[in-house]
Enzyme design. Structure first.
Site, PDB file in Angstrom:
ATOM      1  N   HIS A 102      79.224  23.354  39.942  1.00  0.00           N
ATOM      2  CA  HIS A 102      79.538  23.156  40.889  1.00  0.00           C
ATOM      3  C   HIS A 102      81.049  23.341  41.668  1.00  0.00           C
ATOM      4  O   HIS A 102      82.181  23.562  40.718  1.00  0.00           O
ATOM      5  CB  HIS A 102      79.650  21.401  41.490  1.00  0.00           C
ATOM      6  CG  HIS A 102      80.816  20.789  40.367  1.00  0.00           C
ATOM      7  ND1 HIS A 102      81.002  20.362  38.715  1.00  0.00           N
ATOM      8  CD2 HIS A 102      82.086  19.911  40.545  1.00  0.00           C
ATOM      9  CE1 HIS A 102      81.387  19.929  38.485  1.00  0.00           C
ATOM     10  NE2 HIS A 102      82.500  19.795  39.625  1.00  0.00           N
ATOM     11  N   ASP A 104      84.438  21.568  43.819  1.00  0.00           N
ATOM     12  CA  ASP A 104      84.278  20.136  43.455  1.00  0.00           C
ATOM     13  C   ASP A 104      84.085  19.777  45.521  1.00  0.00           C
ATOM     14  O   ASP A 104      85.169  20.163  46.084  1.00  0.00           O
ATOM     15  CB  ASP A 104      85.870  19.108  43.082  1.00  0.00           C
ATOM     16  CG  ASP A 104      85.959  19.286  41.680  1.00  0.00           C
ATOM     17  OD1 ASP A 104      85.041  19.108  41.698  1.00  0.00           O
ATOM     18  OD2 ASP A 104      87.077  19.411  41.416  1.00  0.00           O
ATOM     19  N   HIS A 250      82.804  25.407  38.452  1.00  0.00           N
ATOM     20  CA  HIS A 250      83.295  24.488  36.769  1.00  0.00           C
ATOM     21  C   HIS A 250      81.460  24.213  36.129  1.00  0.00           C
ATOM     22  O   HIS A 250      80.947  23.165  37.117  1.00  0.00           O
ATOM     23  CB  HIS A 250      84.000  23.791  36.415  1.00  0.00           C
ATOM     24  CG  HIS A 250      84.079  22.880  37.493  1.00  0.00           C
ATOM     25  ND1 HIS A 250      84.796  22.780  39.051  1.00  0.00           N
ATOM     26  CD2 HIS A 250      84.676  21.138  37.561  1.00  0.00           C
ATOM     27  CE1 HIS A 250      84.911  21.719  40.084  1.00  0.00           C
ATOM     28  NE2 HIS A 250      84.136  21.148  38.864  1.00  0.00           N
ATOM     29  N   ARG A 265      91.618  12.871  36.854  1.00  0.00           N
ATOM     30  CA  ARG A 265      92.393  14.701  37.492  1.00  0.00           C
ATOM     31  C   ARG A 265      93.003  13.541  39.385  1.00  0.00           C
ATOM     32  O   ARG A 265      93.040  12.648  39.298  1.00  0.00           O
ATOM     33  CB  ARG A 265      90.836  14.458  37.749  1.00  0.00           C
ATOM     34  CG  ARG A 265      90.093  15.997  38.787  1.00  0.00           C
ATOM     35  CD  ARG A 265      88.773  16.497  39.334  1.00  0.00           C
ATOM     36  NE  ARG A 265      88.711  16.015  40.504  1.00  0.00           N
ATOM     37  CZ  ARG A 265      87.658  15.858  41.147  1.00  0.00           C
ATOM     38  NH1 ARG A 265      86.339  16.709  40.569  1.00  0.00           N
ATOM     39  NH2 ARG A 265      87.741  16.185  42.463  1.00  0.00           N
TER      40      ARG A 265
HETATM   41  C1  SIN Z   1      85.248  17.543  37.308  1.00  0.00           C
HETATM   42  O1  SIN Z   1      83.764  18.114  37.700  1.00  0.00           O
HETATM   43  O2  SIN Z   1      86.225  17.270  37.599  1.00  0.00           O
HETATM   44  C2  SIN Z   1      84.907  17.169  35.735  1.00  0.00           C
HETATM   45  C3  SIN Z   1      85.504  18.225  34.921  1.00  0.00           C
HETATM   46  C4  SIN Z   1      85.060  18.230  33.515  1.00  0.00           C
HETATM   47  O3  SIN Z   1      85.267  16.363  32.826  1.00  0.00           O
HETATM   48  O4  SIN Z   1      85.627  18.502  32.552  1.00  0.00           O
END
Ligand code: SIN
Length: 277
Positions: A102, A104, A250, A265
């Site tokens: 995805h 974000d 990612h 985050r």
């Molecule tokens: C996310 O999508 O922000 C999580 C990424 C992760 O936990 O590596």
């Protein structure tokens, strides 16, 4: 690109670079800021090791790149720091954030430009890596007729599919965000074109019949998940990954259940995706 205040070592030819020579707990001077920004534009995701940051310092680093984003659904946040999402999985987890490819919050009308994940705790036997894919490459390696088709299309990105579906959350007042975005977006800084659909949020290509939309989306997902477009980041405690959601997607690998992984985050606001022919 020549860098003077930081060192930049590429992770793979396609995507990712590790940055050294900077302490992100300190206010960034203009040159360091500009070079980190350049490295992000060049490599789509950048990594830092051995950083000691408070939540305030994490937010201050994010704010150098823009206003901070508040998540639209009720994911957990640090008390008194609602801009800091808690990214946590342990023996009680039934899902983890980001375990599907995805970008974000692409369901937002103005999805975040970037996300800065600061990892604090990792599972004892390894795992919990994050994979990143270069979506410029994904677009550029489609055949010209398919590029042309995709450049004329838009798609629906629906938060209900993830937050209401896999996460099982009740919709907030006004419902989960849902937006229509170009299937190929032009990056506002680099001017390059990137494929902009992802398995988490994209539900439908506008104007196509459902079987056509499903088949085209599946083909585009498989294509953009090509291993040669990717890098895989092996975290250590106090590592940071900063990715550009406009050019990279990612996938957080959840291969460590029932062990714990914990990070925080901070997410930087973005603008409305557009396509320039
Ligand atoms: C996310 O999508 O922000 C999580 C990424 C992760 O936990 O590596």
């Amino acid at each position: 690109m020549a860098y003077q205040s930081i060192e930049v070592r590429k992770s793979t030819p396609a995507i990712g670079a590790e940055i050294s020579g900077v302490d992100l707990a300190q206010p960034l001077g203009n040159q360091a800021f500009q070079e980190i920004h350049d490295a992000l534009m060049e490599n789509l995701v950048i990594f830092f090791r051995g950083q000691e940051l408070s939540h305030e310092q994490h937010k201050a680093f994010g704010r150098r790149f823009g206003e901070l984003h508040i998540h639209p659904s009720s994911l957990s946040v640090v008390p008194e720091h609602r801009e800091v999402l808690i990214i946590k999985a342990d023996e009680k987890s039934t899902y983890v954030a980001g375990e599907e490819w995805h970008t974000d919050v692409s369901c937002d009308a103005e999805p975040p430009m970037g996300s800065i994940l600061y990892m604090k705790e990792l599972p004892p036997d390894g795992g919990g890596n994050t994979l990143f894919a270069n979506m410029y490459r994904a677009f550029e390696t489609l055949s010209p007729p398919l590029q042309k088709l995709c450049e004329g299309l838009t798609a629906i990105h629906d938060g209900a599919q993830v937050y209401g579906g896999r996460f099982g959350q009740a919709p907030p007042a006004g419902g989960f965000p849902r937006s229509e975005h170009p299937v190929v977006r032009t990056h506002p800084v680099t001017g390059r074109k990137a494929l902009y659909v992802n398995r988490n949020f994209t539900t439908r290509i506008v104007g196509l019949r459902k079987p056509e939309s499903d088949a085209l989306l599946e083909m585009l997902y498989r294509h953009s998940e090509t291993p040669e477009f990717q890098c895989r980041f092996v975290w250590q405690p106090n590592s940071i990954a900063f990715w550009d959601n406009r050019a990279a997607m990612h996938h957080a690998m959840w291969d460590y259940f029932p062990h714990k992984r914990l990070g925080y985050r901070v997410t930087v606001k973005g603008d409305k995706p557009f396509h320039r022919a």
